[in-house]
Design a protein around this motif. Sequence first.
Motif, PDB file in Angstrom:
ATOM      1  N   ASP A  43     -10.103  -0.900  12.887  1.00 17.91           N
ATOM      2  CA  ASP A  43      -8.856  -0.564  13.569  1.00 17.91           C
ATOM      3  C   ASP A  43      -7.698  -0.656  12.579  1.00 17.91           C
ATOM      4  OD1 ASP A  43      -8.019  -3.264  13.338  1.00 17.91           O
ATOM      5  OD2 ASP A  43      -9.117  -3.759  15.177  1.00 17.91           O
ATOM      6  N   GLY A  44      -6.505  -0.393  13.075  1.00 19.17           N
ATOM      7  CA  GLY A  44      -5.326  -0.354  12.214  1.00 19.17           C
ATOM      8  C   GLY A  44      -5.037  -1.670  11.520  1.00 19.17           C
ATOM      9  N   MET A  45      -5.244  -2.806  12.231  1.00 19.63           N
ATOM     10  CA  MET A  45      -4.960  -4.117  11.648  1.00 19.63           C
ATOM     11  C   MET A  45      -5.846  -4.361  10.432  1.00 19.63           C
ATOM     12  SD  MET A  45      -2.642  -5.336  13.676  1.00 19.63           S
ATOM     13  CE  MET A  45      -2.550  -7.104  13.819  1.00 19.63           C
ATOM     14  N   GLU A  46      -7.146  -4.044  10.612  1.00 21.32           N
ATOM     15  CA  GLU A  46      -8.081  -4.246   9.508  1.00 21.32           C
ATOM     16  C   GLU A  46      -7.725  -3.336   8.336  1.00 21.32           C
ATOM     17  OE1 GLU A  46     -12.157  -5.063  11.578  1.00 21.32           O
ATOM     18  OE2 GLU A  46     -12.554  -4.064   9.655  1.00 21.32           O
ATOM     19  N   ALA A  47      -7.316  -2.108   8.669  1.00 20.35           N
ATOM     20  CA  ALA A  47      -6.987  -1.135   7.620  1.00 20.35           C
ATOM     21  C   ALA A  47      -5.793  -1.615   6.811  1.00 20.35           C
ATOM     22  CB  ALA A  47      -6.686   0.222   8.256  1.00 20.35           C
ATOM     23  N   ILE A  48      -4.775  -2.150   7.504  1.00 24.77           N
ATOM     24  CA  ILE A  48      -3.581  -2.652   6.803  1.00 24.77           C
ATOM     25  C   ILE A  48      -3.959  -3.814   5.877  1.00 24.77           C
ATOM     26  CG2 ILE A  48      -1.517  -4.071   7.241  1.00 24.77           C
ATOM     27  CD1 ILE A  48      -0.893  -1.134   7.324  1.00 24.77           C
ATOM     28  N   ALA A  49      -4.827  -4.713   6.392  1.00 23.20           N
ATOM     29  CA  ALA A  49      -5.286  -5.838   5.573  1.00 23.20           C
ATOM     30  C   ALA A  49      -5.990  -5.319   4.325  1.00 23.20           C
ATOM     31  CB  ALA A  49      -6.233  -6.728   6.389  1.00 23.20           C
ATOM     32  N   PHE A  50      -6.805  -4.268   4.497  1.00 25.55           N
ATOM     33  CA  PHE A  50      -7.539  -3.680   3.366  1.00 25.55           C
ATOM     34  C   PHE A  50      -6.557  -3.078   2.359  1.00 25.55           C
ATOM     35  CE2 PHE A  50      -9.636  -0.258   1.133  1.00 25.55           C
ATOM     36  CZ  PHE A  50     -10.908  -0.735   0.867  1.00 25.55           C
ATOM     37  N   LEU A  51      -5.604  -2.299   2.896  1.00 27.79           N
ATOM     38  CA  LEU A  51      -4.677  -1.572   2.013  1.00 27.79           C
ATOM     39  C   LEU A  51      -3.742  -2.521   1.269  1.00 27.79           C
ATOM     40  CD1 LEU A  51      -3.844   1.365   4.445  1.00 27.79           C
ATOM     41  CD2 LEU A  51      -5.061   1.568   2.250  1.00 27.79           C
ATOM     42  N   ARG A  52      -3.412  -3.664   1.916  1.00 29.41           N
ATOM     43  CA  ARG A  52      -2.501  -4.620   1.268  1.00 29.41           C
ATOM     44  C   ARG A  52      -3.262  -5.765   0.608  1.00 29.41           C
ATOM     45  NH1 ARG A  52       2.067  -4.235   6.003  1.00 29.41           N
ATOM     46  NH2 ARG A  52       2.867  -2.224   5.321  1.00 29.41           N
ATOM     47  N   ARG A  53      -4.565  -5.611   0.574  1.00 31.40           N
ATOM     48  CA  ARG A  53      -5.463  -6.572  -0.097  1.00 31.40           C
ATOM     49  C   ARG A  53      -5.245  -8.007   0.387  1.00 31.40           C
ATOM     50  NH1 ARG A  53      -4.239  -3.551  -5.686  1.00 31.40           N
ATOM     51  NH2 ARG A  53      -5.734  -1.867  -5.419  1.00 31.40           N
ATOM     52  N   LYS A  54      -5.223  -8.127   1.705  1.00 35.07           N
ATOM     53  CA  LYS A  54      -5.044  -9.452   2.311  1.00 35.07           C
ATOM     54  C   LYS A  54      -6.407 -10.097   2.561  1.00 35.07           C
ATOM     55  CE  LYS A  54      -0.461  -9.316   3.465  1.00 35.07           C
ATOM     56  NZ  LYS A  54       0.023  -8.291   4.404  1.00 35.07           N
ATOM     57  N   GLU A  56      -9.915 -11.411   2.957  1.00 37.26           N
ATOM     58  CA  GLU A  56     -11.229 -11.020   2.410  1.00 37.26           C
ATOM     59  C   GLU A  56     -11.160  -9.724   1.605  1.00 37.26           C
ATOM     60  OE1 GLU A  56     -14.022  -9.334   5.320  1.00 37.26           O
ATOM     61  OE2 GLU A  56     -12.513  -9.703   6.877  1.00 37.26           O
ATOM     62  N   TYR A  57     -10.038  -8.989   1.710  1.00 30.52           N
ATOM     63  CA  TYR A  57      -9.930  -7.716   0.992  1.00 30.52           C
ATOM     64  C   TYR A  57      -9.176  -7.856  -0.329  1.00 30.52           C
ATOM     65  CZ  TYR A  57     -11.355  -5.894   5.513  1.00 30.52           C
ATOM     66  OH  TYR A  57     -12.031  -5.652   6.655  1.00 30.52           O
ATOM     67  N   ALA A  58      -9.046  -9.102  -0.819  1.00 25.96           N
ATOM     68  CA  ALA A  58      -8.256  -9.355  -2.033  1.00 25.96           C
ATOM     69  C   ALA A  58      -8.686  -8.463  -3.204  1.00 25.96           C
ATOM     70  CB  ALA A  58      -8.369 -10.820  -2.425  1.00 25.96           C
ATOM     71  N   ASP A  59      -9.981  -8.131  -3.265  1.00 27.36           N
ATOM     72  CA  ASP A  59     -10.476  -7.329  -4.395  1.00 27.36           C
ATOM     73  C   ASP A  59     -10.661  -5.867  -4.044  1.00 27.36           C
ATOM     74  OD1 ASP A  59     -10.561  -9.623  -5.923  1.00 27.36           O
ATOM     75  OD2 ASP A  59     -12.582 -10.139  -5.167  1.00 27.36           O
TER      76      ASP A  59
END
Lengths: 153, 381
Positions: A43-54, A56-59
Motif C-alpha cells: 500500500d501507499g504507506m509501505e511504498a513511502i517507507a521504501f522510497l524514503r528508505r525508512k 527495514e528499507y534502509a538499504d
Amino acid sequence: MNSQIAERPIEILIVDDNPGDVRLTAEALKDSKVQNRLHTAQDGMEAIAFLRRKGEYADAPLPDLILLDLNMPRMNGSQLLAKVKEDSALKNIPVVILTGSREIDDIIKANNLRADYYVTKPIDLEEFIMAVKSIVDSLLNQREIAGGGGVIG
Amino acid sequence: MSKISKLDKRIANPEVMAGEIQQSEELFRILFYSSPIGTYIIQDGDFQLVNHGLARILGYEEDELIGRPSLSFVLAEDRDAVRENAVRMLKGGCSLGYEFRVVNKQAKIKWVMETVVPIYYRTKRATLGSLIDVTERKQMEERLKQITAELQHSNTELEQFAYVISHDLQEPLRMVSSYTQLLAKRYSDKLDNDADEFIAYAVDGSKRMQSLLHDLLEYSRVGTRGKPFSLVNCEHIVEQAIANLKIAIEECEASVSYDVLPTIMGDEGQLVRLFQNLISNAIKFRREEAPQVHISAKRMNYIVTFSVKDNGIGIDPQHSQSIFEIFRRLHTIEEYPGTGMGLAICKKIVERHGGHISVQSQPGQGSTFYFSVNTAGGEPA
C-alpha cells in the motif's frame, strides 16, 4: 552507454495489494525480456517507507520506475502519487498507473495527478506484456538521451 | 318576440306567475337540501345557510353549523391559504376546485374541493359555496406518489446493483482470465492434447464472460453514469459513429449515407453509441452484397423520429420485440459474434431520451430501425 544500461537490471517498485496482480506483472516483465528487479509494497504507506528508505528499507534502491495500483487500503494510489510528485527527491521517478478500471473518471484523475503512463490491467495478457515492454523501452530510451545517468545512478 | 309576449302574458296573469315562482323555489329547495354536494352560504365569515350534504361531510347536524365561522372547520395549517383564496375569489369573481383540508366533528381530517362565487344574500355581500369530499382520491394520489417514489428508488437500486456487480466481478475474472492465458502461453505443447483443449476452453469462456460483463456494465451506465443533456447536432453524431466504425465499414465496402439531420437535446456520448450500435448491426447482419445503410429523420411537433435502414438479412417479425432484451441473440456465436447487448443498450439510451425504439423488417428484405427522441422534455428525473 548502451552496454552500461544493459548491465544493470532496472529497479521497479510495484505498489499493489493484490498478490495475483503483482505476480502477473512479474510474469509479464519476464516475458517482455526486460532485465529487472521487482520490489513490492502492499500500500501507499509501505511504498513511502521504501522510497524514503525508512526502517527495514534502509538499504532499498531508488526505483527507476513505479507501477501503481489506484485502489488500495491505507494510503491509496492517488494519495501516494501526490506525495511522490511533491517530493523533490522522488518527483522525477516515472509513475505508471495500473488499474482494473477503464473508467474515464479514473483516467482523468490520473492525468490531473501527473502520472507518466496509464495502463489498464490486462483483459488480454499479450496486450499487457506489450504495454509493459513499451513503457520500459521508452524509459530506457529517455535515459539514453539524457546520458544514461539516471539509470546508472 | 315570442319570449316577450309570453312574459307579457305572465305579468298579465299574476296567478300563473306566482305558481311558477313557487315551483322554481320548490325545485331549488329540493336540489339544495337533497344534494350530496355540500352547499352553503357564508356571510361575514359565518355559515348562514347549509345543506345536509355539507353537514354530512363535516359530521354535524345542519343547525350545529349555522352561525359558526366557516374557517373554524378548516385545518389550522390550511386556514391562511383558504382565507387568501377567498380574497382572490372576491377580486376574480369565482374560485373553482380549490382543495384544502377540514376537520370533522370526529376530529378526522378530510380533503375537500370547494367552488365559491360571490353573491348577494338578504341584500348583503355573501359567498355561495359548494364542496365535495375528495379524501379518497387524495389518498389514492398520495399512495400513487408513494408507489412511484418506491419504484424509482428500487429502480435506482437495481441499476446500482447491476453496476456494482458487473464492475466488481471483473476483478476476480481478470485473474482467472490472465492466468489461464498465461498457462496457455507457457504450457501449450508441453502437456498433452487434452490439456491444450481444456485450457483453450477456459480462456475462451473467461474472455467471453469478460465481454458480457463489459457490456452489462455499459448497459447499467446508461442510467447511472449518463451526462446531462445538451444541444447536439445529429449530423456530427452520425459522423462520429461512422468514424468509430471506419475499419468495419471499409472491410465490407459498406456505404453509409444520411439526410439532413436535426439538432436535438441529448447525451452526446450516448447518442453516438446508439447510432454506432445500429450502423454496426446493419453492417454485421449483411447479405452477400455490399451493405447499404441510410439514416434519416422526421420531426412531428416535439418528437423527432430517426430511421436507420439497411439491406441486410432482415429479422423475422416474431422477434421484433425480443431483440431489444438484454443478452438476446438470434444466431450462434459462430455465425455472428457478440454479446446480445447492443440493442438493449440502444433501447435504454432511447428511453432515457424520452422515446421508443422499434424495427420493421422481413427476413431477407433488410431492416429499418426507428427510434424517437422527445425534444421538448428534459431528462427524466
